[in-house]
Design a protein around this motif. Structure first.
Motif, PDB file in Angstrom:
ATOM      1  N   UNK A 255       0.830  -1.210   0.000  1.00 41.68           N
ATOM      2  CA  UNK A 255       0.000   0.000   0.000  1.00 41.68           C
ATOM      3  C   UNK A 255       0.862   1.256   0.000  1.00 41.68           C
ATOM      4  N   UNK A 256       2.109   1.141   0.477  1.00 41.88           N
ATOM      5  CA  UNK A 256       3.026   2.293   0.394  1.00 41.88           C
ATOM      6  C   UNK A 256       3.426   2.537  -1.058  1.00 41.88           C
ATOM      7  N   UNK A 257       3.593   1.453  -1.819  1.00 43.41           N
ATOM      8  CA  UNK A 257       3.993   1.594  -3.225  1.00 43.41           C
ATOM      9  C   UNK A 257       2.839   2.068  -4.110  1.00 43.41           C
ATOM     10  N   UNK A 307      14.086   7.485  -9.692  1.00 47.14           N
ATOM     11  CA  UNK A 307      14.451   6.061  -9.606  1.00 47.14           C
ATOM     12  C   UNK A 307      15.385   5.798  -8.430  1.00 47.14           C
ATOM     13  N   UNK A 308      15.310   4.596  -7.894  1.00 46.20           N
ATOM     14  CA  UNK A 308      16.314   4.192  -6.892  1.00 46.20           C
ATOM     15  C   UNK A 308      16.675   2.724  -7.078  1.00 46.20           C
ATOM     16  N   UNK A 309      17.927   2.418  -6.699  1.00 50.56           N
ATOM     17  CA  UNK A 309      18.397   1.032  -6.810  1.00 50.56           C
ATOM     18  C   UNK A 309      17.868   0.212  -5.637  1.00 50.56           C
ATOM     19  N   UNK A 329       7.576   0.460  -9.904  1.00 54.35           N
ATOM     20  CA  UNK A 329       7.764   1.895  -9.660  1.00 54.35           C
ATOM     21  C   UNK A 329       8.900   2.429 -10.540  1.00 54.35           C
ATOM     22  N   UNK A 330      10.002   1.677 -10.605  1.00 54.94           N
ATOM     23  CA  UNK A 330      11.144   2.121 -11.420  1.00 54.94           C
ATOM     24  C   UNK A 330      10.724   2.296 -12.880  1.00 54.94           C
ATOM     25  N   UNK A 391       1.652  -6.463  -7.949  1.00 60.92           N
ATOM     26  CA  UNK A 391       2.485  -5.415  -8.568  1.00 60.92           C
ATOM     27  C   UNK A 391       2.009  -5.117  -9.990  1.00 60.92           C
ATOM     28  N   UNK A 392       1.494  -6.143 -10.700  1.00 61.22           N
ATOM     29  CA  UNK A 392       0.979  -5.898 -12.054  1.00 61.22           C
ATOM     30  C   UNK A 392      -0.288  -5.051 -12.008  1.00 61.22           C
ATOM     31  N   UNK A 393      -1.107  -5.264 -10.991  1.00 63.50           N
ATOM     32  CA  UNK A 393      -2.312  -4.431 -10.854  1.00 63.50           C
ATOM     33  C   UNK A 393      -1.883  -2.975 -10.643  1.00 63.50           C
ATOM     34  N   UNK A 394      -0.897  -2.757  -9.760  1.00 66.46           N
ATOM     35  CA  UNK A 394      -0.445  -1.377  -9.518  1.00 66.46           C
ATOM     36  C   UNK A 394       0.213  -0.806 -10.771  1.00 66.46           C
ATOM     37  N   UNK A 395       0.975  -1.628 -11.475  1.00 64.10           N
ATOM     38  CA  UNK A 395       1.599  -1.152 -12.719  1.00 64.10           C
ATOM     39  C   UNK A 395       0.513  -0.765 -13.715  1.00 64.10           C
TER      40      UNK A 395
END
Ligand code: UD1
Length: 440
Positions: A255-257, A307-309, A329-330, A391-395
Motif C-alpha cells: 500500500x506504500x507503493x 528512480x532508486x536502486x 515503480x522504477x 504489482x501488475x495491478x499497480x503497474x
C-alpha cells in the motif's frame, strides 16, 4: 480462473486517496497455526487474514487430527476497519504425523509443520513442496538442522521423513543463509528438545519475532529474539496460548507503493513503519512524502518519483516480496534503476510481464536494469505469484488503457479484498469472472 481489469489514463491522472487498514501477516499466521501443534489443548490465534492459504493450513491441521475453527467478519470493509479473523485450534494428545502432497502442493508454507511434528511425535513425513514461480525453495537447511538435533532425515517417495529415537537433543546449529522457513522449523523443533540449542545466522524477520513471542507465551525459553543468534533451552511441554498475529508488513509495503506508482495519497492504518524503515526511506528519498506515527503511516506522491536502486536481502534488508513493486515503480520513475534479487532466483519472471505493459526492463542473472518511462500501456498479463500479481495491478494503474491481470487468484492468496480495497481508494479495478464479466 479469475482476473482483475484495471482501467487507467496513466499515472497521476486519477490520484489514489484514502485509508487502508492492514491486518495480520499471512507469513506469520501460517507458522503460528503450525506452532499450535506443539501444545495439546485449544490455542486461539487472532488477527488472522481472510485468505485461502489460511484455510488450507487449517485443512492440514485437521488432517493431522486437530479441530480448527476459522472465523472472519462477513462483508468487512478494509478501508474502514482491520479485517481480523480468529483461528481456534484444538490439538489432540496424539497427532497424525503425515502431511500429504495434495495439501502441501497447494501451500508451500505447510513445511512449517515438520519441526512441530518431529518435536511432538518424534517422527514426521511431510511432502516436498517442489518449486514454484519464484524459485526452487530448497530444504537442505531445514534437514541439516534437524539432523543436528538428532533426527535421521531422508527424502523418500517425495516426502521428507524425519525420525528420532526418543527426544530431540539440543545442539548448536548454523544456517548458511538466514532462511525464514528453516529458522522457524528449527526453533519449533528445539523448544521441546532436551538441553540447549543455539541457532546461529538465524533469520530475524518480524514474523520470526512473532513466532518466538508466541512460543515464549506457550512456555518456551528463547533468548536473543530479534537477533541472528537464538538460544533455546528445551522444556518438557508447552501449553496452549491466545496470541495476536503481527501486522502484515508486506501488505503495508504494497500500500506504500500504490500511490508512489499511481500517484496520490494512502494512509496505511495499522502499518508498522519500523518494519519498513528501508522501504519508506527509499520512497521518501525518491520524492514521496512519508509520515510515520504510532498508528500507521501515510505516503503521498504528487509528482513522478526519482528512480532508486534496490538490493533484496534478509530482514532488515529490502524485502524480496516488495521487489516487484520496486520494479513497477522504477518503470515509471525518472531515471534508471538497478534491481538486484538475492533471495529468490525466479522472481524476475515478473519483468517479462511488466515488459508487456511497455516497461523498459532488461534482466541479466539476478540483476535488472529498468529505465523509467512517463507511463506504461495497458495489456493483458499473467500473475505468476502473489506479489507479482499485485504489482501488475499497480503497474496497470500507471498504464494508459486497460490492463487485465490473469490468474488473479494468486493475489487473493496474499491480500484480502485487494481489488475492492483499491477501488475504494479511487482506482478503477474490477474483478472479472472466467467469462470476462465483471463480478458483482
Ligand atoms: C518466506 C516467505 C516468503 C519470503 C521469504 C524471504 C512464507 C510463507 N514465505 O519464504 O514470502 O519471500 O521467506 O523473506 O513465510 N533455501 C535453501 N535451503 C533451505 C531453505 C531456503 O536453499 O533449506 C533458499 C530458498 O530456496 C530461497 C532462499 O533460501 O532461495 C530464502 O528462503 P527462505 O528464507 O527459507 O524463504 P521461505 O521461508 O521459503
Amino acid at each position: 480462473m479469475e482476473s482483475f481489469r484495471v482501467t487507467s489514463q496513466g499515472p497521476l491522472v486519477r490520484p489514489l486517496d484514502g485509508t487502508v487498514h492492514v491486518g495480520g501477516a499471512k507469513n506469520s499466521a501460517l507458522k503460528l497455526m503450525a506452532a499450535a501443534l506443539l501444545a495439546p489443548g485449544t490455542s486461539v490465534i487472532r488477527n488472522v487474514p481472510d485468505i485461502l492459504d489460511v484455510a488450507v493450513m487449517g485443512e492440514l491441521l485437521v488432517r493431522l487430527g486437530c479441530e480448527v475453527d476459522l472465523q472472519h467478519p462477513v462483508g468487512a470493509d478494509p478501508t474502514r476497519e482491520q479485517i481480523s479473523g480468529v483461528a481456534t485450534i484444538t490439538v489432540p494428545d496424539e497427532l497424525a504425523w503425515e502431511a500429504p502432497y495434495e495439501l502441501v502442493r497447494r501451500l508451500r508454507a505447510s513445511i512449517a509443520v515438520l519441526g512441530p511434528l518431529v518435536a511432538r511425535c518424534h517422527r514426521a513425513s511431510v511432502a516436498l513442496p517442489g518449486g514454484d514461480a519464484i524459485g526452487s525453495r530448497g530444504l537442505d537447511m531445514h534437514m541439516a538442522g534437524l539432523r543436528e538435533l538428532g533426527a535421521s532425515v531422508r527424502v523418500e517417495h517425495g516426502q521428507v521423513v524425519a525420525e528420532v529415537d526418543g527426544e530431540l537433543r539440543g545442539a548448536p546449529m548454523w544456517l548458511d543463509f538466514p532462511s525464514v522457513g528453516a529458522t522457524e522449523n528449527l526453533v519449533m523443533a528445539a523448544v521441546l528438545a532436551t538441553g540447549t540449542s543455539v541457532l546461529d545466522n538465524a533469520a530475524r524477520e518480524p514474523e520470526i519475532v512473532d513466532l518466538c513471542e508466541m512460543l515464549v507465551a506457550m512456555g518456551a525459553r528463547i533468548d536473543g529474539i530479534g537477533t541472528s543468534m537464538l538460544t533455546i533451552e528445551g522444556v518438557d511441554r508447552l501449553h496452549p496460548v491466545d496470541h495476536v498475529t503481527v501486522t502484515d508488513r508486506i501488505q503495508a509495503g504494497t500500500w506504500a507503493f500504490a500511490p508512489a506508482i499511481a500517484g496520490g495519497r494512502i494512509r496505511v492504518a495499522g502499518g508498522v513503519g519500523g518494519h519498513l524503515d528501508l522501504v519508506l526511506d527509499k520512497l521518501a528519498d525518491a520524492g514521496a512524502q512519508v509520515d510515520v506515527d504510532d498508528a500507521g503511516f501515510s505516503v503521498l506522491a504528487e509528482r513522478r518519483l526519482r528512480s532508486f536502486d534496490v538490493v533484496t536481502l534478509p530482514y532488515p534488508g529490502f524485502p524480496t516480496d516488495l521487489q516487484p513493486f520496486a520494479m513497477a515503480l522504477a518503470a515509471v520513475s525518472e531515471g534508471t534503476a538497478m534491481i538486484t534479487e538475492n533471495v529468490f532466483e525466479s522472481r524476475f519472471m515478473f519483468a517479462q510481464e511488466l515488459a508487456r505493459l511497455g516497461a523498459d526492463v532488461h534482466t541479466d542473472g539476478h540483476h535488472a536494469v529498468v529505465r523509467g518511462l512517463a507511463e506504461l500501456s495497458g495489456a493483458p498479463v499473467i500473475a505468476h505469484d502473489i506479489r507479482a500479481g499485485a504489482a501488475l495491478v499497480l503497474a496497470g494503474l500507471a498504464g494508459q488503457g486497460v490492463t487485465v491481470v490473469g490468474e488473479s487468484q494468486h493475489v487473493d492468496r496474499g491480500y484480502p479484498a485487494f481489488a475492492e480495497t483499491l477501488s475504494a481508494v479511487g482506482a478503477d479495478v474490477v474483478r472479472l469472472r472466467g467469462t470476462g464479466q465483471p463480478q458483482v
